[in-house]
Scaffold this active site. Structure first.
Site, PDB file in Angstrom:
ATOM      1  CE  LYS A  97      45.575  36.590  37.394  1.00  9.26           C
ATOM      2  NZ  LYS A  97      44.498  35.578  37.395  1.00  9.26           N
TER       3      LYS A  97
ATOM      4  NE  ARG B 124      47.181  33.065  35.193  1.00 14.67           N
ATOM      5  CZ  ARG B 124      48.307  33.620  35.664  1.00 14.67           C
ATOM      6  NH1 ARG B 124      49.240  34.032  34.810  1.00 14.67           N
ATOM      7  NH2 ARG B 124      48.485  33.773  36.950  1.00 14.67           N
TER       8      ARG B 124
ATOM      9  N   GLY C 238      41.159  34.707  43.856  1.00 19.43           N
ATOM     10  CA  GLY C 238      40.301  33.545  44.037  1.00 19.43           C
ATOM     11  C   GLY C 238      38.828  33.805  43.761  1.00 19.43           C
TER      12      GLY C 238
ATOM     13  CG  MET D  60      36.149  36.469  38.745  1.00 22.01           C
ATOM     14  SD  MET D  60      36.293  37.804  37.602  1.00 22.01           S
ATOM     15  CE  MET D  60      37.891  38.417  38.005  1.00 22.01           C
TER      16      MET D  60
ATOM     17  NE  ARG E 160      47.808  39.281  43.851  1.00 22.71           N
ATOM     18  CZ  ARG E 160      47.031  38.232  43.665  1.00 22.71           C
ATOM     19  NH1 ARG E 160      46.214  38.178  42.644  1.00 22.71           N
ATOM     20  NH2 ARG E 160      47.060  37.223  44.507  1.00 22.71           N
TER      21      ARG E 160
ATOM     22  CG  HIS F 260      20.911  56.104  68.571  1.00 25.79           C
ATOM     23  ND1 HIS F 260      21.221  55.196  69.547  1.00 25.79           N
ATOM     24  CD2 HIS F 260      21.045  57.336  69.117  1.00 25.79           C
ATOM     25  CE1 HIS F 260      21.503  55.850  70.650  1.00 25.79           C
ATOM     26  NE2 HIS F 260      21.402  57.157  70.417  1.00 25.79           N
TER      27      HIS F 260
ATOM     28  CB  SER G 243      29.140  73.625  61.287  1.00 23.66           C
ATOM     29  OG  SER G 243      29.462  72.264  61.335  1.00 23.66           O
TER      30      SER G 243
ATOM     31  CB  CYS H 114      29.798  68.849  62.380  1.00 24.05           C
ATOM     32  SG  CYS H 114      28.125  69.493  62.294  1.00 24.05           S
TER      33      CYS H 114
ATOM     34  CE1 TYR I 143      34.418  72.227  61.630  1.00 22.68           C
ATOM     35  CE2 TYR I 143      34.984  74.526  61.242  1.00 22.68           C
ATOM     36  CZ  TYR I 143      34.099  73.566  61.715  1.00 22.68           C
ATOM     37  OH  TYR I 143      32.897  73.934  62.255  1.00 22.68           O
TER      38      TYR I 143
HETATM   39  P1  ADP Z   1      44.135  33.600  40.640  1.00 20.45           P
HETATM   40  O1  ADP Z   1      43.832  34.951  40.118  1.00 20.45           O
HETATM   41  O2  ADP Z   1      43.008  32.975  41.379  1.00 20.45           O
HETATM   42  O3  ADP Z   1      45.441  33.574  41.370  1.00 20.45           O
HETATM   43  P2  ADP Z   1      45.550  32.600  38.343  1.00 20.45           P
HETATM   44  O4  ADP Z   1      45.048  32.905  36.999  1.00 20.45           O
HETATM   45  O5  ADP Z   1      46.674  33.437  38.829  1.00 20.45           O
HETATM   46  O6  ADP Z   1      44.334  32.660  39.353  1.00 20.45           O
HETATM   47  O7  ADP Z   1      45.978  31.095  38.295  1.00 20.45           O
HETATM   48  C1  ADP Z   1      45.838  30.134  39.285  1.00 20.45           C
HETATM   49  C2  ADP Z   1      47.125  29.353  39.453  1.00 20.45           C
HETATM   50  O8  ADP Z   1      47.540  28.750  38.247  1.00 20.45           O
HETATM   51  C3  ADP Z   1      48.266  30.220  39.908  1.00 20.45           C
HETATM   52  O9  ADP Z   1      49.007  29.534  40.880  1.00 20.45           O
HETATM   53  C4  ADP Z   1      49.069  30.407  38.659  1.00 20.45           C
HETATM   54  O10 ADP Z   1      50.429  30.617  38.936  1.00 20.45           O
HETATM   55  C5  ADP Z   1      48.867  29.099  37.928  1.00 20.45           C
HETATM   56  N1  ADP Z   1      49.003  29.288  36.490  1.00 20.45           N
HETATM   57  C6  ADP Z   1      48.287  30.109  35.718  1.00 20.45           C
HETATM   58  N2  ADP Z   1      48.706  30.086  34.441  1.00 20.45           N
HETATM   59  C7  ADP Z   1      49.720  29.205  34.383  1.00 20.45           C
HETATM   60  C8  ADP Z   1      50.584  28.763  33.345  1.00 20.45           C
HETATM   61  N3  ADP Z   1      50.466  29.236  32.108  1.00 20.45           N
HETATM   62  N4  ADP Z   1      51.520  27.869  33.662  1.00 20.45           N
HETATM   63  C9  ADP Z   1      51.623  27.419  34.918  1.00 20.45           C
HETATM   64  N5  ADP Z   1      50.866  27.782  35.934  1.00 20.45           N
HETATM   65  C10 ADP Z   1      49.914  28.682  35.690  1.00 20.45           C
HETATM   66 MG    MG Z   2      47.036  34.366  40.646  1.00 22.66          MG
END
Ligand code: ADP
Ligand code: MG
Ligand code: MG
Length: 909
Positions: free
Chosen positions: A32, A103, A112, A114, A376, A490, A798, A865, A885
């Site tokens: 990220k 984040r 989702g 973390m 990403r 098995h 083999s 094998c 192979y």
């Molecule tokens: P995840 O990895 O679970 O997607 P994110 O860190 O991307 O978690 O954030 C969760 C949500 O919060 C995402 O929808 C992201 O776009 C939003 N978000 C994160 N940072 C900001 C920010 N600075 N302003 C507005 N929305 C944010």
């Molecule tokens: Mg995200």
């Protein structure tokens, strides 16, 4: 690490079209953070912020909170100032507060897994400042209640108390909604939101005993540490395990200025994909919500709408909504905010072009201004993976090598096996989890015994474990479920060979054969009850789940074709029947690397002759029984040779301990005694005699052929006669006779002698001949050590890496289940060595065996094998070891082909 001595930067800034980092720095900045930096640098509007590196997470784990704060404090303060400058707001200020998001972001995306906190920096005073500044009271209080909710959950541990409870904050909101008779969050009044803030803080105080922190800096450090902690949360650990990611990667923390999607009807938030992640189709698509923040879209707080008009129309069709109704009530972003849409459309194109791969993006619209918050490489299905790679190749975006490298070999599995209907899966009730031993989807009625596999039309053979005697039943059943055994048990090996769905090693299952009942927790499932297995996830599901046949796309063929341009290694298959051979050939197998003759002996009419052979006391008796077996084997070989016409077929001589073939049940023993006109006690004695303390190290492999040469004679005769019979029909067979389990050169030389003599005899009888080879398996460590001596006599090697692994580690494959799971759990082993070749250790034997073999015979043909022959990292190892192979089960052939091409491409660079 116990002291902080380095003076390396721990914090990297981004924003305002500049950045300290870039997309290459994923290991340090997380995916990220690296992409936020890159986007910022190429001029995409990204709210300014900074990334605390993954190394700091590792430091945190060893040094603890205070030391880490000490180490990064200055850099963080300076970076916050940089954000303040761009935004024109001040962190901690009452009048004009800067709010931030904190984040998580590991080097690979773990959606989702973390935690994230939004709107950080608010308190009772700052919220009033925000009201004044924005003139939007509703927005300010909505942001504040969201902040307490997220911070409470992520940092202060406000979680449901028991598994029956719902989230404490959700509960408060639900309560208020009931009281006010409203449905949606957006219907809360300003007063409601203020009440919620008050009630939330109250709940925090009650549950944690502390006041909600009001100092923004306390809030910030709390959130940063909580993100670090989330790396070791249950969800993240589970995800890492599932994907084999090591614990020491750590997560980065991204701190970023908030942009607000919840400022009213001119604001919103959404997620979009540059192509379809399910099918790979090249259409921009995604979902959005007006007047909403961050995770509302994913969390399903409200039903989101489609971004494009096309997507909207498709959606409405599924939902059976009239076009007029749709356009009015569910407009696309394209229709609702055309200029924002146009801008977003530009960015998605720019980003896909920039990364030359399908992107998954997050965006937020704040009062008519568009911000991009994440991009990403998008996760995708196996089908989408193949289509996108081929499409991008045709578009000229990537070259052939890159297209091949884009394929995650193991994901090709999804394309080859019947699959569950994805909609049906969403409603499925998962009762237990096992190992995804053989992919696919199976639904059927429970049977507990192999010989009852045909009791119903569709059955799931449910066993504590399976044995070779169960083969036929396994073939009949739609799926196989075992309580014990790993990925090379098995059941698993056989199921993969058959391309049959199998879930193995589901420890939670208590199988009671006597009462024909399967218990999971406090539930009971009886014979005849319906269950379903998801062989790709290891899920065991109650009842029926609808399946669908996979369709192999044109792109699948194209990517396979491409692989031939690069791979230098051949891919053969392990196949014991013409049917398997044909399947493998249709997947592009270039020969058979292993035909196990013993499997042929387990079929009903043959097992009798086999047993008579084993129980015979004299050579004469044995030869008599072998004469019965000869025509059967010959027919089998003819079928397989014909299916593989023109391609080499390696046939392994009899390998397993004889004990596996004799009957262990009284009824069958009686039957056999009658058939053979001997007493029951004679049968029993013989069975007892064959019992071994350690069958895996006992009377098996070439030790059988060396003690009972007539077995080798019969098998050789069957092979050579089959080849000659086909020759008469104009079909070319290329048999390669393989001697198993040798440890000394003499063991091989003896067998070779018998094979040669027998073949010569047959040639003389028939006054005709065929070409054939005689080689050996290298699966005993001593054989690898003595490879130069052995190679003087062998046409090929083999590597049987299943046995080689077993013997090098000293792990019995049949007993390893008891400790392997624990070893993997504790990290004593990083992988199951029966699944992923242990390159460091066992690999040395393979390398040495290959090299020494080629010292005495430079052109020695070498292959593998074992089960590893279809595992991508092991295939790469085989390529690097200069093997000719790899051989694997039919359904892994496409995987091995791609892995072989990738290995070749990587070694070009
Ligand atoms: P995840 O990895 O679970 O997607 P994110 O860190 O991307 O978690 O954030 C969760 C949500 O919060 C995402 O929808 C992201 O776009 C939003 N978000 C994160 N940072 C900001 C920010 N600075 N302003 C507005 N929305 C944010
Ligand atoms: Mg995200
Ligand atoms: Mg073996």
């Amino acid at each position: 690490m116990d002291t902080i001595t380095e003076v390396k930067a721990r914090v990297y800034k981004f924003g305002n079209k500049k950045a300290d980092g870039n997309s290459e720095m994923k290991n340090l900045l997380g995916g990220k953070g690296a992409n936020l930096a890159e986007m910022s640098a190429i001029g995409i509007p990204v709210p300014p912020g900074f990334t605390i590196t993954t190394e700091v997470c590792t430091e945190y784990n060893s040094l603890g909170r205070e030391n880490v704060i000490e180490a990064i404090k200055e850099e963080v303060e300076e970076s916050i100032e940089a954000i303040e400058k761009v935004m024109g707001t001040t962190f901690g200020d009452k009048e004009n507060p800067l709010l931030i998001s904190v984040r998580s972001g590991a080097r690979v995306s773990m959606p989702g897994m973390m935690d994230t906190v939004l709107n950080l920096g608010l308190n009772d005073e700052a919220v009033l400042g925000l009201v004044k500044r924005t003139n939007n009271e509703r927005f300010a209080w909505d942001s504040y209640r969201r902040f307490i909710q997220m911070y409470g959950g992520v940092v202060l541990g406000m979680k449901p108390q028991t598994k029956e409870d719902i989230d404490p904050f959700e509960e408060i909101m639900e309560h208020l909604k009931d009281k006010r008779g409203i449905q949606l969050d957006t219907e809360f009044t300003i007063q409601d939101l203020q009440d919620l803030v008050y009630d939330f803080k109250d709940a925090v105080k009650k549950q944690t005993g502390h006041d909600f922190p009001t100092d923004p800096w306390d809030q910030l450090w709390g959130a940063v540490m909580a993100v670090f902690d989330s790396w070791n949360g249950n969800r993240a650990i589970y995800y890492r395990k599932m994907n084999g990611y090591p614990a020491d990667w750590g997560t980065a923390v991204n701190v970023q200025a908030m942009v607000y999607g919840n400022m009213g009807l001119n604001s919103g938030t959404g997620v979009c994909f540059t192509r379809d992640a399910g099918t790979g189709e090249n259409v921009f698509n995604g979902e959005y919500l007006i007047d909403a923040q961050g995770e509302d879209v994913v969390a399903g707080v409200r039903t989101p709408q489609q971004i494009t008009k096309l997507g909207s129309e498709r959606w409405a069709e599924l939902a059976k909504i009239e076009e007029a109704d749709r356009a009015e009530n569910y407009p696309s972003l394209e229709e609702l905010m055309p200029s924002i849409y146009a801008e977003l459309n530009d960015y998605q194109q720019t980003l896909e072009d920039h990364y030359s791969d399908m992107q998954d993006m997050e965006f937020t619209i704040q009062e008519g201004k568009l911000w991009i918050l994440q991009t990403r490489n998008g996760k995708r299905t196996g089908a989408a993976m193949v289509k996108i790679a081929i499409d991008q190749l045709k578009e000229g975006v990537i070259d052939e090598k890159e297209a091949l490298l884009r394929i995650e070999p193991n994901k090709l599995d999804e394309l080859l096996h019947p699959v569950f209907d994805t909609n049906a899966l969403q409603r499925a009730n998962v009762i237990a989890q096992g190992l995804p031993a053989s992919p696919g989807a199976a639904t059927g009625q429970i049977v507990f015994f192999a010989d009852e596999a045909d009791k119903y039309k569709n059955t799931i053979l449910t066993r504590i474990e399976t044995s070779p005697e169960d083969l036929e039943g396994m073939n009949i059943a739609k799926g196989i479920l075992t309580a014990r055994g790993g990925m090379t048990s098995h059941a698993a090996v056989v199921a993969r060979g058959m391309g049959k769905c199998c879930v193995s090693g589901a420890g939670a299952l208590k199988i009671d054969y006597k009462n024909r009942v399967l218990r999971v927790d406090d539930k009971e499932y009886h014979e005849g009850d319906w269950i379903s297995l998801n062989g790709s996830t290891g899920n065991i599901i109650e009842g029926k789940v609808a399946t669908m046949e996979p369709e192999l796309s044109g792109e699948f063929g194209e990517i396979m074709e491409l692989s031939n341009n690069y791979s230098t290694m051949q891919v053969r298959t392990n196949a014991d029947s013409p049917k398997d051979a044909k399947v493998a050939r249709s997947f592009g197998a270039q020969g058979i690397g292993l035909t196990r003759t013993e499997h042929m002996f387990f079929e009903v009419d043959r097992i009798k002759a086999m047993r008579e052979m084993i129980l015979a006391d004299t050579i004469k008796g044995r030869k008599h029984a072998l004469e019965d077996l000869l025509p059967m084997q010959r027919t089998d070989f003819e079928g397989i040779f014909e299916a593989m016409e023109g391609l080499p077929v390696t046939v392994r001589l009899l390998d397993p301990p004889l004990h596996e073939f004799v009957p262990h049940q009284l009824a069958t023993q009686k039957e056999l005694a009658e058939d053979m006109h001997i007493s029951l006690s004679a049968v029993k004695n013989k069975v007892a005699e064959l019992q071994e303390f350690n069958p895996m190290l006992g009377h098996r492999g070439c030790r059988l052929g060396n003690t009972y040469p007539e077995i080798t004679e019969m098998q050789t005769r069957a092979i050579i006669e089959a080849a000659l019979n086909l020759k008469e029909k104009g079909i070319i067979a290329k048999p390669e006779i393989m001697v198993p389990l040798i440890g000394t050169a003499n063991e091989f030389i003896e067998q070779k002698q018998i094979i040669k003599e027998t073949a010569d005899k047959v040639f003389e009888e028939r006054n005709d001949s065929v070409e054939y080879q005689i080689g050996t398996m290298i699966e005993i460590p001593r054989a690898a050590l003595m490879a130069d001596k052995i190679a003087e006599h062998a046409d090929f090697f083999s590597f049987g890496t299943n046995d080689l692994t077993q013997m090098a580690f000293g792990y019995s494959r049949d007993d390893a289940g008891k400790f392997l799971a624990v070893y993997l759990e504790k990290g004593i082993l990083t992988h199951d060595p029966f699944e992923v070749l242990d390159q460091e250790g066992v690999g040395q034997l393979v390398k040495m065996g290959t090299e020494r073999g080629r010292v005495s015979k430079p052109n020695l043909k070498v292959g593998i094998c074992g089960e590893h022959g279809g595992e991508p990292s092991s295939v790469e190892f085989c390529h690097n070891t200069n093997m000719n192979y790899v051989s694997c089960s039919p359904f892994r052939v496409p995987i091995a082909r791609i892995a072989a091409a990738q290995a070749a491409i990587k070694s070009l660079n």
